[in-house]
Design a protein around this motif. Structure first.
Motif, PDB file in Angstrom:
ATOM      1  N   UNK A  10       2.748   3.418  -9.214  1.00 30.16           N
ATOM      2  CA  UNK A  10       1.755   3.790 -10.198  1.00 30.16           C
ATOM      3  C   UNK A  10       0.743   2.654 -10.337  1.00 30.16           C
ATOM      4  N   UNK A  11      -0.486   3.017 -10.602  1.00 33.77           N
ATOM      5  CA  UNK A  11      -1.548   2.051 -10.853  1.00 33.77           C
ATOM      6  C   UNK A  11      -1.533   1.731 -12.343  1.00 33.77           C
ATOM      7  N   UNK A  12      -1.408   0.444 -12.669  1.00 33.40           N
ATOM      8  CA  UNK A  12      -1.274   0.003 -14.054  1.00 33.40           C
ATOM      9  C   UNK A  12      -2.269  -1.113 -14.333  1.00 33.40           C
ATOM     10  N   UNK A  13      -2.243  -1.605 -15.561  1.00 32.98           N
ATOM     11  CA  UNK A  13      -3.125  -2.702 -15.926  1.00 32.98           C
ATOM     12  C   UNK A  13      -2.426  -3.646 -16.886  1.00 32.98           C
ATOM     13  N   UNK A  14      -2.897  -4.886 -16.900  1.00 29.50           N
ATOM     14  CA  UNK A  14      -2.434  -5.861 -17.879  1.00 29.50           C
ATOM     15  C   UNK A  14      -3.474  -6.963 -17.986  1.00 29.50           C
TER      16      UNK A  14
ATOM     17  N   UNK B  32      -9.217   2.278  -3.161  1.00 23.10           N
ATOM     18  CA  UNK B  32      -8.487   3.293  -2.401  1.00 23.10           C
ATOM     19  C   UNK B  32      -7.206   2.705  -1.807  1.00 23.10           C
ATOM     20  N   UNK B  33      -7.325   1.531  -1.206  1.00 21.50           N
ATOM     21  CA  UNK B  33      -6.151   0.871  -0.633  1.00 21.50           C
ATOM     22  C   UNK B  33      -5.097   0.551  -1.681  1.00 21.50           C
ATOM     23  N   UNK B  34      -5.539   0.068  -2.833  1.00 22.02           N
ATOM     24  CA  UNK B  34      -4.597  -0.224  -3.920  1.00 22.02           C
ATOM     25  C   UNK B  34      -3.985   1.058  -4.477  1.00 22.02           C
ATOM     26  N   UNK B  35      -4.776   2.120  -4.508  1.00 18.24           N
ATOM     27  CA  UNK B  35      -4.262   3.415  -4.961  1.00 18.24           C
ATOM     28  C   UNK B  35      -3.171   3.908  -4.026  1.00 18.24           C
TER      29      UNK B  35
ATOM     30  N   UNK C 299      -9.690  -0.043 -17.406  1.00 12.21           N
ATOM     31  CA  UNK C 299      -9.575   1.382 -17.722  1.00 12.21           C
ATOM     32  C   UNK C 299     -10.472   2.212 -16.818  1.00 12.21           C
ATOM     33  N   UNK C 300     -11.688   1.722 -16.602  1.00 12.90           N
ATOM     34  CA  UNK C 300     -12.639   2.450 -15.753  1.00 12.90           C
ATOM     35  C   UNK C 300     -12.124   2.532 -14.320  1.00 12.90           C
ATOM     36  N   UNK C 301     -11.470   1.473 -13.855  1.00 13.54           N
ATOM     37  CA  UNK C 301     -10.878   1.494 -12.513  1.00 13.54           C
ATOM     38  C   UNK C 301      -9.762   2.540 -12.419  1.00 13.54           C
ATOM     39  N   UNK C 302      -8.964   2.649 -13.470  1.00  9.97           N
ATOM     40  CA  UNK C 302      -7.908   3.677 -13.483  1.00  9.97           C
ATOM     41  C   UNK C 302      -8.522   5.071 -13.419  1.00  9.97           C
ATOM     42  N   UNK C 303      -9.590   5.270 -14.183  1.00 10.78           N
ATOM     43  CA  UNK C 303     -10.270   6.567 -14.184  1.00 10.78           C
ATOM     44  C   UNK C 303     -10.859   6.863 -12.810  1.00 10.78           C
ATOM     45  N   UNK C 304     -11.472   5.866 -12.182  1.00 10.62           N
ATOM     46  CA  UNK C 304     -12.021   6.047 -10.832  1.00 10.62           C
ATOM     47  C   UNK C 304     -10.918   6.401  -9.836  1.00 10.62           C
ATOM     48  N   UNK C 305      -9.790   5.720  -9.923  1.00 14.22           N
ATOM     49  CA  UNK C 305      -8.676   5.977  -8.991  1.00 14.22           C
ATOM     50  C   UNK C 305      -8.145   7.399  -9.154  1.00 14.22           C
ATOM     51  N   UNK C 306      -8.016   7.845 -10.388  1.00 15.78           N
ATOM     52  CA  UNK C 306      -7.581   9.221 -10.624  1.00 15.78           C
ATOM     53  C   UNK C 306      -8.579  10.226 -10.057  1.00 15.78           C
ATOM     54  N   UNK C 307      -9.856   9.969 -10.337  1.00 12.94           N
ATOM     55  CA  UNK C 307     -10.915  10.899  -9.943  1.00 12.94           C
ATOM     56  C   UNK C 307     -11.063  10.988  -8.424  1.00 12.94           C
TER      57      UNK C 307
ATOM     58  N   UNK D 277      -9.096   9.374  -5.887  1.00 16.78           N
ATOM     59  CA  UNK D 277      -7.940   9.263  -5.008  1.00 16.78           C
ATOM     60  C   UNK D 277      -6.714  10.025  -5.511  1.00 16.78           C
ATOM     61  N   UNK D 278      -6.843  10.675  -6.673  1.00 19.92           N
ATOM     62  CA  UNK D 278      -5.822  11.566  -7.212  1.00 19.92           C
ATOM     63  C   UNK D 278      -4.442  10.927  -7.276  1.00 19.92           C
ATOM     64  N   UNK D 279      -4.413   9.681  -7.746  1.00 16.40           N
ATOM     65  CA  UNK D 279      -3.145   8.970  -7.864  1.00 16.40           C
ATOM     66  C   UNK D 279      -2.701   8.915  -9.321  1.00 16.40           C
ATOM     67  N   UNK D 280      -1.414   8.698  -9.472  1.00 18.45           N
ATOM     68  CA  UNK D 280      -0.855   8.535 -10.814  1.00 18.45           C
ATOM     69  C   UNK D 280      -1.243   7.153 -11.339  1.00 18.45           C
ATOM     70  N   UNK D 281      -1.749   7.144 -12.559  1.00 15.99           N
ATOM     71  CA  UNK D 281      -2.106   5.877 -13.193  1.00 15.99           C
ATOM     72  C   UNK D 281      -1.556   5.855 -14.608  1.00 15.99           C
ATOM     73  N   UNK D 282      -1.493   4.652 -15.109  1.00 18.28           N
ATOM     74  CA  UNK D 282      -1.233   4.484 -16.524  1.00 18.28           C
ATOM     75  C   UNK D 282      -2.379   5.168 -17.277  1.00 18.28           C
ATOM     76  N   UNK D 283      -2.123   5.657 -18.469  1.00 22.23           N
ATOM     77  CA  UNK D 283      -3.174   6.283 -19.262  1.00 22.23           C
ATOM     78  C   UNK D 283      -4.158   5.209 -19.735  1.00 22.23           C
ATOM     79  N   UNK D 284      -5.459   5.407 -19.486  1.00 19.70           N
ATOM     80  CA  UNK D 284      -6.436   4.440 -19.999  1.00 19.70           C
ATOM     81  C   UNK D 284      -6.291   4.299 -21.514  1.00 19.70           C
TER      82      UNK D 284
END
Length: 146
Positions: A1-5, A89-92, A115-123, A125-132
């Motif tokens: 999953x793509x996450x943030x901290x 894309x590679x990280x996704x 958060x914007x990066x998570x939204x871009x990845x979802x949009x 590359x259709x990957x699972x991400x943490x909720x922004x």
């Protein structure tokens, strides 16, 4: 999953490399952050130099991170280059086999390009991400209209 901290989460060992692949995605590498705390650094995933400078100036003058984010029209100005999108894309793709953490200096409760990066990845590359952490309606609308 793509996450943030935040970088503070790394310093306080709330998130470590044992938790996943750690990517610093800031315009300038933070001097206070030891390289052994991360796996990768990418300025390509950070805001443009112009947006970064404008935001920092507003943040200093206003003394308020979130107000500076809004006044800078961050959601309408943030974008990634083709190279940045390729990196995301590679990280996704990597996030489908291990957790990937996107890291910058913004703390809890602060609007952030992570958060914007998570939204871009979802949009894209259709990957699972943490909720922004925030809805970023203008940014989402911009993506949908593109």
């Amino acid at each position: 999953m793509l996450k943030q901290c935040s970088a503070q989460d790394l310093l306080k060992k709330k998130v470590t490399r044992a938790n996943g692949f750690i990517v610093i995605c800031m315009r300038h590498y933070p001097r206070y952050l030891k390289k052994e705390l991360r796996d990768s650094y990418s300025a390509k995933l950070a805001p443009s130099e112009e947006l970064f400078t404008e935001f920092n100036s507003l943040k200093t003058n206003l003394g308020n991170h979130n107000a500076a984010f809004r006044i800078a029209n961050y959601e309408s100005k943030f974008d990634l280059s083709d190279e940045g999108l390729e990196e995301l894309k590679g990280l996704s793709q990597k996030s489908q086999v291990e957790d990937v953490y996107l890291v910058c200096q913004c703390g809890p409760g602060e609007l952030c390009h992570r958060d914007l990066l998570l939204i871009l990845a979802r949009h894209y590359f259709h990957v699972e991400t943490e909720t922004p952490r925030f809805p970023y309606r203008n940014f989402v609308k911009r993506l949908e209209e593109a």
